[in-house]
Design an enzyme around this catalytic site. Sequence first.
Site, PDB file in Angstrom:
ATOM      1  N   GLU A 297       0.820  -1.387  -0.078  1.00  0.00           N
ATOM      2  CA  GLU A 297       0.125  -0.025  -0.048  1.00  0.00           C
ATOM      3  C   GLU A 297       0.939   1.331  -0.078  1.00  0.00           C
ATOM      4  O   GLU A 297       0.430   2.007  -0.717  1.00  0.00           O
ATOM      5  CB  GLU A 297      -1.065   0.049   1.205  1.00  0.00           C
ATOM      6  CG  GLU A 297      -1.997  -1.191   1.284  1.00  0.00           C
ATOM      7  CD  GLU A 297      -3.034  -0.963   0.010  1.00  0.00           C
ATOM      8  OE1 GLU A 297      -3.932  -1.940  -0.133  1.00  0.00           O
ATOM      9  OE2 GLU A 297      -3.037   0.345  -0.605  1.00  0.00           O
TER      10      GLU A 297
ATOM     11  N   ARG B  69       0.881   3.853  -3.076  1.00  0.00           N
ATOM     12  CA  ARG B  69       0.072   5.339  -2.923  1.00  0.00           C
ATOM     13  C   ARG B  69       1.055   6.477  -2.748  1.00  0.00           C
ATOM     14  O   ARG B  69       0.941   7.339  -3.339  1.00  0.00           O
ATOM     15  CB  ARG B  69      -0.888   5.004  -1.714  1.00  0.00           C
ATOM     16  CG  ARG B  69      -1.927   3.826  -1.793  1.00  0.00           C
ATOM     17  CD  ARG B  69      -2.922   4.108  -0.701  1.00  0.00           C
ATOM     18  NE  ARG B  69      -3.820   2.749  -0.444  1.00  0.00           N
ATOM     19  CZ  ARG B  69      -5.033   3.133   0.172  1.00  0.00           C
ATOM     20  NH1 ARG B  69      -5.693   4.072   0.401  1.00  0.00           N
ATOM     21  NH2 ARG B  69      -5.466   1.770   0.126  1.00  0.00           N
TER      22      ARG B  69
ATOM     23  N   ASP C  49      -5.102  -9.945  -8.273  1.00  0.00           N
ATOM     24  CA  ASP C  49      -5.516  -8.976  -9.205  1.00  0.00           C
ATOM     25  C   ASP C  49      -4.109  -8.298  -9.922  1.00  0.00           C
ATOM     26  O   ASP C  49      -3.939  -8.273 -10.926  1.00  0.00           O
ATOM     27  CB  ASP C  49      -6.144  -7.951  -8.844  1.00  0.00           C
ATOM     28  CG  ASP C  49      -6.038  -7.308  -7.559  1.00  0.00           C
ATOM     29  OD1 ASP C  49      -4.985  -7.627  -7.071  1.00  0.00           O
ATOM     30  OD2 ASP C  49      -6.844  -6.733  -7.045  1.00  0.00           O
TER      31      ASP C  49
ATOM     32  N   GLU D  81     -12.270   0.097 -10.006  1.00  0.00           N
ATOM     33  CA  GLU D  81     -12.043  -0.912 -11.116  1.00  0.00           C
ATOM     34  C   GLU D  81     -13.014  -0.973 -12.283  1.00  0.00           C
ATOM     35  O   GLU D  81     -12.438  -1.193 -13.459  1.00  0.00           O
ATOM     36  CB  GLU D  81     -11.760  -2.409 -10.512  1.00  0.00           C
ATOM     37  CG  GLU D  81     -10.803  -2.490  -9.349  1.00  0.00           C
ATOM     38  CD  GLU D  81     -11.112  -1.986  -8.139  1.00  0.00           C
ATOM     39  OE1 GLU D  81      -9.950  -1.734  -7.391  1.00  0.00           O
ATOM     40  OE2 GLU D  81     -12.191  -1.710  -7.707  1.00  0.00           O
TER      41      GLU D  81
ATOM     42  N   THR E  55      -1.065   0.869 -10.246  1.00  0.00           N
ATOM     43  CA  THR E  55      -2.486  -0.099  -9.827  1.00  0.00           C
ATOM     44  C   THR E  55      -3.147   1.190  -9.077  1.00  0.00           C
ATOM     45  O   THR E  55      -4.329   0.882  -8.465  1.00  0.00           O
ATOM     46  CB  THR E  55      -2.172  -1.194  -9.062  1.00  0.00           C
ATOM     47  OG1 THR E  55      -3.362  -1.859  -9.168  1.00  0.00           O
ATOM     48  CG2 THR E  55      -1.614  -1.033  -7.763  1.00  0.00           C
TER      49      THR E  55
END
Length: 620
Positions: free
Chosen positions: A246, A250, A379, A513, A599
């Site tokens: 994360e 981010r 994913d 998504e 992502t």
Amino acid sequence: MIRKLCSGSGLGLGGRFGGVRLSRRFVFLILLSALVTVCFGAIFFLPDSVRIRRFFLLPSEPQRTDSAGSGLGMAVGAGSGAAAGSRYRQTETHIGPARRKQKEKFGKESVSPQIRREVTERHHSLRDSENGAEVLDASNIRYQPLPEAGTELADQDVRSHREKVKEMMKFAWDNYRQYAWGTNELKPLSKSGHASGLFGGLLGATIVDSLDTLYIMGLQEEFAEAREWVENNLDFNVNGEVSVFEVTIRFVGGLLSAYYLTGDELFKMKAIELGEKLLPAFNTPTGIPWALINLRSGVGRNWGWASGGSSILAEFGTLHLEFVHLSEVSGDPKFAEKVMKIRKVLNRLEKPHGLYPNYLSPVTGHWGQHHVSIGGLGDSFYEYLIKTWLMSDKTDEEAKTMYYEALQAIETNLVRKSASGLTYIAEWRGGILDHKMGHLACFSGGMLAMGADDAPADLSKHYMELAAEITITCHESYKRSATRLGPEAFRFDGGADAVATRMNDKYYILRPEVVETYMHMWRFTHDPRYREWGWEAVQALEQHCRVDAGFSGIRDVYNTLPHHDDVQQSFFLAETLKYLYVLFSEDELLSPEHWVFNTEAHPLPVIQKNTQEQVITHDQ
């Protein structure tokens, strides 16, 4: 002329050098000529600095305002939203609606100066504009920023849709600024800050996650205050465990993107500093990183629930783009070496039916539980394989091979059709199919479209058709709910068809998504239904998720009087709103030929194929 002046004037110094006087006019001309020569020559010997170039190009604008972005999606008038990559497309040849290939090449310089120059030149082009609307030579651009009336982008509805998304972003940001400034996320009902366990003691997730969105939308004041917070308050020396995944997507991704868009060294140095703090996570027997790391002590561990202390495929497999770019901006190969070692470990392993299980032990290097998912836990690993190929300027053949081999295994083992004809991607548990699809898996429609052009054995058309079918299924999951927002997971068994049947699958937490796939499908096909579906999502967000002080997730998408979860996720500002804004913008905004979204929707530039050899040659 010079010889005449020298021989007849004594260089204009008067009678003490030969008794010959020059008129005052000649003395003045000589002194003026000398002054101009010195000043003009000094400019050419100045170092190649973005700040110096900006000083000469925009002398009337302060530095912070310049960084904050009169470019990239600037303002609401004609020409707003054009990307820094738009100039690259001036010599393209149209090769079809599904994909557009890059033909021109960068000059002989590394990607960082090139991207910074693109942004600087864009700022320069705004000098002759009115109200922030860029003036471009329309004859040199295949897709104009805002073409003449009667063409696609002159559509008033499309423009108004984009401005509505921008208003939503400002509303979300303003409420975060008022009620939760400096914390990670906003609780819009409580009007307070929300502390997520993903970030330990690290603060400011919404600020860093929003930097590029603010800049792209031309929200200059908001970007300036975000930059000021990063400069004065973003501290990585915290005694707490953070999620390596994360924080990478981010924080590192957000800082790198802000650097590439603005050229501001502050963001580059912060990204490298944080990258250094994350490196101890890779100190395992296999090089597969821990899921959690204490930023101060460097001690790492895995989640207790993850299959006997395993690392998770979607976490350790979703670091490649950011760490390669950390090496690019720092000049230090150690970051890229870490993620390349992960790939070596994966390539040595035997895959059951060609599939990648979601769990891998960082100690033994063996697979954990054989659970395969294109949704949660798996994913973005697949997403980063194709994006690594694209970001490498299509030179990373290993990433390409891994992606298409994995895709073949997925289609053989997991892709199914429901009784009503909807195509979905099931999950695989030790050889048994679980006929459900998560919201997280809906990114795969866009992923398939991104990789269709380079597919082997004439499969391009097939993969575009599969991408469209997946997108239809995900749209149906929205359409079949009372709120027109999709559930966290939906099933295709027991009479269910793209609907959630369990209460703990019915929530929606502002996820991106589905609209992400709409955006990619629009760009690769220009089928208007994808913009129509995106606008449906905007209306549903406004009706069911907008509250007095921000946006909140809801606990049951099938209830028209939703119960809010009281969290405005940082990825709502970083991803959901950015993808919607790009969906309603011209193709030049963050063109896929030159930018790749990580992502978390942070755009990173394609690293040109000749960059590395040119940098090495230059150093030598």
